[in-house]
Design a protein around this motif. Sequence first.
Motif, PDB file in Angstrom:
ATOM      1  N   ASP A 181       0.761  -1.269   0.113  1.00  0.00           N
ATOM      2  CA  ASP A 181      -0.091   0.012  -0.004  1.00  0.00           C
ATOM      3  C   ASP A 181       0.651   1.322   0.111  1.00  0.00           C
ATOM      4  OD1 ASP A 181      -2.349  -1.468   0.272  1.00  0.00           O
ATOM      5  OD2 ASP A 181      -2.016  -1.568   2.335  1.00  0.00           O
ATOM      6  N   PRO A 271      -1.557   2.786   9.452  1.00  0.00           N
ATOM      7  CA  PRO A 271      -2.468   1.702   9.211  1.00  0.00           C
ATOM      8  C   PRO A 271      -3.981   2.492   9.609  1.00  0.00           C
ATOM      9  CG  PRO A 271      -0.826   1.056  10.873  1.00  0.00           C
ATOM     10  CD  PRO A 271      -0.470   2.323  10.415  1.00  0.00           C
ATOM     11  N   LYS A 276      -2.026  -0.433   5.082  1.00  0.00           N
ATOM     12  CA  LYS A 276      -1.703  -1.724   6.101  1.00  0.00           C
ATOM     13  C   LYS A 276      -0.651  -2.679   5.324  1.00  0.00           C
ATOM     14  CE  LYS A 276      -5.977  -1.558   8.316  1.00  0.00           C
ATOM     15  NZ  LYS A 276      -7.222  -2.013   9.196  1.00  0.00           N
ATOM     16  N   ARG A 277      -0.026  -2.329   4.406  1.00  0.00           N
ATOM     17  CA  ARG A 277       0.808  -3.107   3.665  1.00  0.00           C
ATOM     18  C   ARG A 277       1.991  -2.425   3.550  1.00  0.00           C
ATOM     19  NH1 ARG A 277      -0.470  -8.415   2.064  1.00  0.00           N
ATOM     20  NH2 ARG A 277       1.049  -8.303   0.390  1.00  0.00           N
ATOM     21  N   LYS A 301       8.573  -3.336  12.481  1.00  0.00           N
ATOM     22  CA  LYS A 301       7.642  -4.096  12.225  1.00  0.00           C
ATOM     23  C   LYS A 301       6.583  -4.483  13.211  1.00  0.00           C
ATOM     24  CE  LYS A 301       6.971  -8.964  10.640  1.00  0.00           C
ATOM     25  NZ  LYS A 301       7.661 -10.223  10.085  1.00  0.00           N
ATOM     26  N   LEU A 305       2.659  -3.480  13.158  1.00  0.00           N
ATOM     27  CA  LEU A 305       1.551  -4.655  13.187  1.00  0.00           C
ATOM     28  C   LEU A 305       0.769  -4.361  14.410  1.00  0.00           C
ATOM     29  CD1 LEU A 305       3.481  -7.809  12.222  1.00  0.00           C
ATOM     30  CD2 LEU A 305       2.301  -6.417  10.664  1.00  0.00           C
ATOM     31  N   GLU A 306       1.269  -3.804  15.455  1.00  0.00           N
ATOM     32  CA  GLU A 306       0.501  -3.702  16.671  1.00  0.00           C
ATOM     33  C   GLU A 306      -0.300  -2.331  16.472  1.00  0.00           C
ATOM     34  OE1 GLU A 306       2.999  -2.918  19.965  1.00  0.00           O
ATOM     35  OE2 GLU A 306       3.368  -5.007  20.394  1.00  0.00           O
ATOM     36  N   GLY A 308      -2.161  -1.862  13.932  1.00  0.00           N
ATOM     37  CA  GLY A 308      -3.081  -2.245  12.681  1.00  0.00           C
ATOM     38  C   GLY A 308      -2.559  -2.739  11.423  1.00  0.00           C
ATOM     39  N   GLY A 309      -1.289  -2.607  11.173  1.00  0.00           N
ATOM     40  CA  GLY A 309      -0.839  -3.178  10.008  1.00  0.00           C
ATOM     41  C   GLY A 309      -0.873  -4.557   9.701  1.00  0.00           C
ATOM     42  N   THR A 310      -0.881  -5.125   8.477  1.00  0.00           N
ATOM     43  CA  THR A 310      -1.052  -6.454   8.328  1.00  0.00           C
ATOM     44  C   THR A 310       0.218  -7.270   7.612  1.00  0.00           C
ATOM     45  OG1 THR A 310      -2.131  -6.101   6.223  1.00  0.00           O
ATOM     46  CG2 THR A 310      -3.709  -6.338   8.022  1.00  0.00           C
ATOM     47  N   ASP A 311       0.924  -6.400   6.751  1.00  0.00           N
ATOM     48  CA  ASP A 311       2.126  -6.911   6.067  1.00  0.00           C
ATOM     49  C   ASP A 311       3.045  -5.965   6.151  1.00  0.00           C
ATOM     50  OD1 ASP A 311       1.338  -9.663   4.751  1.00  0.00           O
ATOM     51  OD2 ASP A 311      -0.478  -8.110   4.611  1.00  0.00           O
ATOM     52  N   TYR A 312       4.470  -6.337   6.352  1.00  0.00           N
ATOM     53  CA  TYR A 312       5.476  -5.545   6.725  1.00  0.00           C
ATOM     54  C   TYR A 312       6.680  -6.109   5.885  1.00  0.00           C
ATOM     55  CZ  TYR A 312       8.973  -2.283   9.112  1.00  0.00           C
ATOM     56  OH  TYR A 312       9.993  -1.700   9.538  1.00  0.00           O
TER      57      TYR A 312
END
Length: 343
Positions: A181, A271, A276-277, A301, A305-306, A308-312
């Motif tokens: 994203d 996020p 989120k990616r 990372k 992710l904490e 609210g992201g999904t992919d890093y």
Amino acid sequence: MKGVLLVNLGSPDSPTPKDVKPYLDEFLMDERVIDVNKVWRNILVRGIILQSRPKKSAEAYAKIWWDEGSPLIVISERFTEKLKTQTEMPVALGMRYGSMTIKKALQELHDKGVDDVLLVPLYPHYAMSSFETVVVKAMEEQKQFFPHIKLTTLQAFYKNPDYIKVLSQLIAEELKDFEYDHILFSYHGIPERHVRKSDPTNFHCKIDGSCCSTNSVAHNTCYRHQVYDTTELVKAELGLSEEKVSSSFQSRLAGDPWLKPYTDYEFERFPKEGKKRLAVITPAFVSDCLETLEEIAMEGKEQFLEAGGTDYKHIPCLNDNDAWVELMGKWVNNWQETGALPS
């Protein structure tokens, strides 16, 4: 005889407080890193920071330490060995801080009969706390111990077209199987006052959003201008869309304002905006190190992710990438043959 001196940041000899403490002392007592009055710097570094920081930093180093040793050292050594296959000149590796000193590297070249050295600070951008301190230290060692050696410095190569192509190729390869994203170019942070101190005009650098895009001789030593320039050039090379790319600055000390936006704030913000990616590249370094491997690849990372992201995805530095080695070989060989340096 001509020779090449590569200089990178440096590393403690081991990820233990015993070895981290003297390394941090040398690093933080550098007047171009913490540029305050020596008395206050001594109080701040030795009276406050070094009372607790070595243990915490040692724990961070331990998280990224390789079996062969410090990643920064190992990668730099691999790059050096590969570069030796690209040139007939002697090549030596030194570090600005730590036991692999610039003096030792100059001695190695001297012992091989070298009296004309190309100094290569392994930093794409000019900053007083990275590029400048390497050059000043090398000149001090040369003047004191090797007065017969001539030093020529490879200037910051942040906008060199060939460098931009190599960096862009690495990024494109790493993103091949990652649907993102957003791409964040996270650069090492510096205090805003460093930008102003490095301004030879004493008036151009206002850090107001416009000075970096207004042509000036100040850009030759303006870290902020140069990193944004790198982002824009890579963006153009890869045809990346404007809204999917941004720059930020990592690693800061409390107190004075540092260059913004802050990378950790961006990890929290993205996020919430539906990004989120995330892919993150750290082009202030050519070799992965504590800042990239622990702060960005691990801590960043986790924070993203904490939030609210999904992919890093952390994109590695150029390290000992073959195309990067070949480009440096081209630069040093051109200097050997013609005396010309890349622009």
